[in-house]
Design an enzyme around this catalytic site. Structure first.
Site, PDB file in Angstrom:
ATOM      1  N   SER A  23      39.967  41.928  71.925  1.00  0.00           N
ATOM      2  CA  SER A  23      40.760  41.921  70.689  1.00  0.00           C
ATOM      3  C   SER A  23      42.224  42.235  70.952  1.00  0.00           C
ATOM      4  O   SER A  23      43.028  42.294  70.034  1.00  0.00           O
ATOM      5  CB  SER A  23      40.173  42.933  69.695  1.00  0.00           C
ATOM      6  OG  SER A  23      40.044  44.206  70.306  1.00  0.00           O
ATOM      7  N   ASN A 110      34.812  54.120  68.351  1.00  0.00           N
ATOM      8  CA  ASN A 110      34.429  53.800  66.971  1.00  0.00           C
ATOM      9  C   ASN A 110      35.181  54.635  65.938  1.00  0.00           C
ATOM     10  O   ASN A 110      35.637  54.109  64.928  1.00  0.00           O
ATOM     11  CB  ASN A 110      32.912  53.960  66.802  1.00  0.00           C
ATOM     12  CG  ASN A 110      32.155  52.989  67.690  1.00  0.00           C
ATOM     13  OD1 ASN A 110      32.762  52.062  68.242  1.00  0.00           O
ATOM     14  ND2 ASN A 110      30.858  53.187  67.837  1.00  0.00           N
ATOM     15  N   THR A 155      51.008  27.706  24.958  1.00  0.00           N
ATOM     16  CA  THR A 155      49.569  27.883  25.168  1.00  0.00           C
ATOM     17  C   THR A 155      49.062  26.480  25.441  1.00  0.00           C
ATOM     18  O   THR A 155      49.603  25.508  24.892  1.00  0.00           O
ATOM     19  CB  THR A 155      48.852  28.488  23.941  1.00  0.00           C
ATOM     20  OG1 THR A 155      48.998  27.583  22.848  1.00  0.00           O
ATOM     21  CG2 THR A 155      49.402  29.849  23.549  1.00  0.00           C
ATOM     22  N   HIS A 156      48.092  26.353  26.321  1.00  0.00           N
ATOM     23  CA  HIS A 156      47.588  25.034  26.747  1.00  0.00           C
ATOM     24  C   HIS A 156      48.707  24.167  27.335  1.00  0.00           C
ATOM     25  O   HIS A 156      48.644  22.944  27.272  1.00  0.00           O
ATOM     26  CB  HIS A 156      46.929  24.278  25.581  1.00  0.00           C
ATOM     27  CG  HIS A 156      45.944  25.099  24.812  1.00  0.00           C
ATOM     28  ND1 HIS A 156      44.602  25.157  25.135  1.00  0.00           N
ATOM     29  CD2 HIS A 156      46.119  25.938  23.759  1.00  0.00           C
ATOM     30  CE1 HIS A 156      43.990  25.972  24.296  1.00  0.00           C
ATOM     31  NE2 HIS A 156      44.893  26.477  23.451  1.00  0.00           N
ATOM     32  N   LYS A 283      66.832  15.310  46.551  1.00  0.00           N
ATOM     33  CA  LYS A 283      65.811  16.325  46.310  1.00  0.00           C
ATOM     34  C   LYS A 283      66.271  17.761  46.558  1.00  0.00           C
ATOM     35  O   LYS A 283      67.017  18.042  47.481  1.00  0.00           O
ATOM     36  CB  LYS A 283      64.580  16.064  47.205  1.00  0.00           C
ATOM     37  CG  LYS A 283      63.758  14.858  46.837  1.00  0.00           C
ATOM     38  CD  LYS A 283      63.134  14.894  45.453  1.00  0.00           C
ATOM     39  CE  LYS A 283      61.968  15.838  45.359  1.00  0.00           C
ATOM     40  NZ  LYS A 283      60.804  15.401  46.105  1.00  0.00           N
ATOM     41  N   ASN A 285      63.830  21.017  46.514  1.00  0.00           N
ATOM     42  CA  ASN A 285      62.429  21.385  46.275  1.00  0.00           C
ATOM     43  C   ASN A 285      62.208  22.895  46.239  1.00  0.00           C
ATOM     44  O   ASN A 285      62.786  23.617  47.049  1.00  0.00           O
ATOM     45  CB  ASN A 285      61.535  20.777  47.362  1.00  0.00           C
ATOM     46  CG  ASN A 285      61.572  19.263  47.354  1.00  0.00           C
ATOM     47  OD1 ASN A 285      61.698  18.645  46.300  1.00  0.00           O
ATOM     48  ND2 ASN A 285      61.493  18.665  48.531  1.00  0.00           N
ATOM     49  N   LYS A 325      40.200  42.777  61.588  1.00  0.00           N
ATOM     50  CA  LYS A 325      41.642  42.990  61.813  1.00  0.00           C
ATOM     51  C   LYS A 325      42.557  41.823  61.497  1.00  0.00           C
ATOM     52  O   LYS A 325      43.576  41.992  60.824  1.00  0.00           O
ATOM     53  CB  LYS A 325      41.867  43.440  63.255  1.00  0.00           C
ATOM     54  CG  LYS A 325      41.315  44.815  63.483  1.00  0.00           C
ATOM     55  CD  LYS A 325      41.429  45.251  64.902  1.00  0.00           C
ATOM     56  CE  LYS A 325      40.544  46.456  65.076  1.00  0.00           C
ATOM     57  NZ  LYS A 325      39.099  46.170  64.783  1.00  0.00           N
TER      58      LYS A 325
HETATM   59  N1  ARG Z   1      37.927  46.577  69.608  1.00  0.00           N
HETATM   60  C1  ARG Z   1      36.905  47.217  68.881  1.00  0.00           C
HETATM   61  C2  ARG Z   1      37.037  46.902  67.403  1.00  0.00           C
HETATM   62  O1  ARG Z   1      38.095  46.586  67.007  1.00  0.00           O
HETATM   63  C3  ARG Z   1      37.004  48.710  69.028  1.00  0.00           C
HETATM   64  C4  ARG Z   1      35.716  49.448  68.828  1.00  0.00           C
HETATM   65  C5  ARG Z   1      34.800  49.119  69.921  1.00  0.00           C
HETATM   66  N2  ARG Z   1      33.617  49.894  69.941  1.00  0.00           N
HETATM   67  C6  ARG Z   1      32.543  49.508  70.597  1.00  0.00           C
HETATM   68  N3  ARG Z   1      31.543  50.313  70.548  1.00  0.00           N
HETATM   69  N4  ARG Z   1      32.464  48.376  71.231  1.00  0.00           N
HETATM   70  O2  ARG Z   1      36.093  46.928  66.646  1.00  0.00           O
END
Ligand code: ARG
Length: 458
Positions: A23, A110, A155-156, A283, A285, A325
């Site tokens: 990620s 986590n 309206t409408h 134009k 826009n 994310k």
């Molecule tokens: N990159 C992970 C996420 O955004 C972080 C948490 C990862 N935890 C794990 N037990 N693999 O969710």
């Protein structure tokens, strides 16, 4: 490359597999929040005696170095370190040696990632609230200049009754006020610390969750460790608030697009917020308003994307949750950008009050005035409606408007009509007289603007 968690593995994944699971390409956006969370964690580890003061001081100095490098964009992230958390941890170890490996004591990725997301959204929510207020201010300024600018209310999408242009703009002010309230309201739920929940079950170390929460400025801690690492409600709520905001912006966007068309000609956008055509030289826009109307779709999509990711997900952390994310980052970028554009577009747009006035004089949007006139003289409103309906029909057949009828014509429709009927038909009078609370009457609009000003100042 050896993984931070590589102990129980005999084989490393191929690079393309690592890349799929990583990620870091997007969660590097959390770099500052991750360092901030680590700073608080290490300070707590030292205060509770889990780490020595020396160890904590070394780790802190390493984190400060990483912070400076991050500010100067000098950090080189790698996919083999998967995410922002492990990238920073391995950089810390490279910076200060094996003691860096003690940072993760009593913590898991986590609760770490959940903490980062809370910190991130807390900052962004404050920023969004401020940007909404700026757009409200732009609406308010424009409205203050146009209390007596009259144009058709619809309206409408059919002309209905004349209204003050300021009243119409202020309708959006109040929508944004509710949007702001929603973001403020959800702030309470964002401002909670999951740190110290560990992987899912808490930790054997004598940590002090209240302390790390306090250091991070959180007002409380999650009560339940499983909930703390599994909760993404606060993100769903942010996306939902953002969707509502974009729904409002897209409605205003749509009106702006209509208003600057040749068919309406009610406003002219500043050149800075318009674009030309590569082929048609004439134009101009309203691209920005269109784009914001279009971007509403991706914000709704982000909300539904996350709701779907979370649906049926068992407790506690699952890798699915890494999908929380990109939609969130994208939404933050989209709504902050849209609010800034709208603020600029509204403050600079030119109102064509003469065209607006024309639109309310050559139409039937004063028909309700006639019905109200008769009703105020005692005729049941339903009968008055019928009488005026016939007058409108007569006008359509004669190709004229109500104000063109003679007093004789009015009086043959009802003996209650008198000379003052022409005054009542004037759109200015029509607006001025709608003085019920929250109506478009000038006194009401002035009062609403004054109230809105005090709201914004507080
Ligand atoms: N990159 C992970 C996420 O955004 C972080 C948490 C990862 N935890 C794990 N037990 N693999 O969710």
């Amino acid at each position: 490359m050896k993984k931070l968690w590589g102990g129980r593995f005999t084989k490393t994944a191929e690079e393309w597999v690592d890349e799929f699971g990583a990620s870091i390409s997007f969660d590097q956006e959390l770099v500052m929040e991750d360092i901030e969370g680590s700073m608080a964690h290490v300070q707590m580890l030292a205060s509770t005696g889990i780490l020595s003061q020396e160890e904590a001081a070394t780790i802190k100095s390493g984190l400060i170095k990483l912070q400076q490098k991050a500010e100067n964009h000098e950090l080189q992230f790698s996919v083999s370190n998967e995410d922002i958390h492990m990238n920073l941890e391995s950089m810390l170890i490279a910076e200060i040696g094996p003691v860096g490996g003690k940072l993760h004591t009593g913590r898991s990725r986590n609760d770490q990632v959940a903490t980062d997301m809370h910190l991130y959204l807390r900052n962004r929510t404050e920023e969004v609230i401020a940007l909404i207020a700026e757009m409200q201010n732009a609406l308010l300024q424009k409205a203050s200049d146009h209390v007596e600018t009259i144009f058709p209310g619809y309206t409408h999408l059919q002309r209905a009754q004349p209204v003050s242009f300021a009243h119409h703009l202020m309708a959006y002010f109040w929508m944004l006020e509710r949007d702001k309230e929603r973001f403020k309201e959800s702030f309470k739920r964002i401002n909670k610390s999951p740190l110290g929940a560990g992987a899912l079950a808490g930790t054997t170390f004598p940590i002090d969750r209240e302390l790390s929460a306090e250091l991070l400025g959180f007002s409380s801690i999650y009560e339940n460790s499983l909930d703390a690492v599994s909760d993404r409600d606060f993100i769903v709520e942010f996306l939902s608030n953002s969707s509502m905001l974009m729904m409002h912006l897209s409605r205003l966007g749509e009106e702006i697009i209509l208003w600057c068309s040749r068919e309406f000609q009610f406003i002219e956008l500043d050149d800075a917020f318009s674009t030309g055509s590569s082929i048609m030289p004439q134009k101009k826009n309203p691209d920005m308003a269109e784009l914001i109307r279009g971007k509403t779709g991706r914000v709704y999509g982000n909300l539904f994307g996350l709701l779907t990711v979370l649906k049926g997900l068992p407790l506690a952390y699952n890798k699915d949750m890494q999908e929380d994310k990109e939609g969130m980052f994208d939404t933050v970028k989209t709504i902050t950008g849209s609010l800034k554009i709208f603020t600029g577009m509204i403050s600079t747009l030119k109102v064509k009050s003469t065209e607006m006035k024309k639109a309310v004089t050559s139409d039937f949007s004063n028909a309700t005035e006639l019905a109200d006139y008769l009703a105020s003289k005692g005729m049941p409103f339903r009968d008055a409606h019928e009488v005026v309906g016939h007058l409108v029909l007569a006008c359509i057949q004669k190709d004229c408007y109500l104000a063109d009828l003679t007093l004789d014509e009015f009086q043959s429709a009802s003996g209650l009509f008198e000379e003052d009927i022409y005054k009542a038909l004037d759109p200015y009078t029509a607006v001025a007289r709608r003085n019920s609370a929250g109506g478009t009457g000038f006194a009401q609009v002035e009062a609403a603007i004054a109230k809105a000003k005090t709201l914004l100042e507080n």
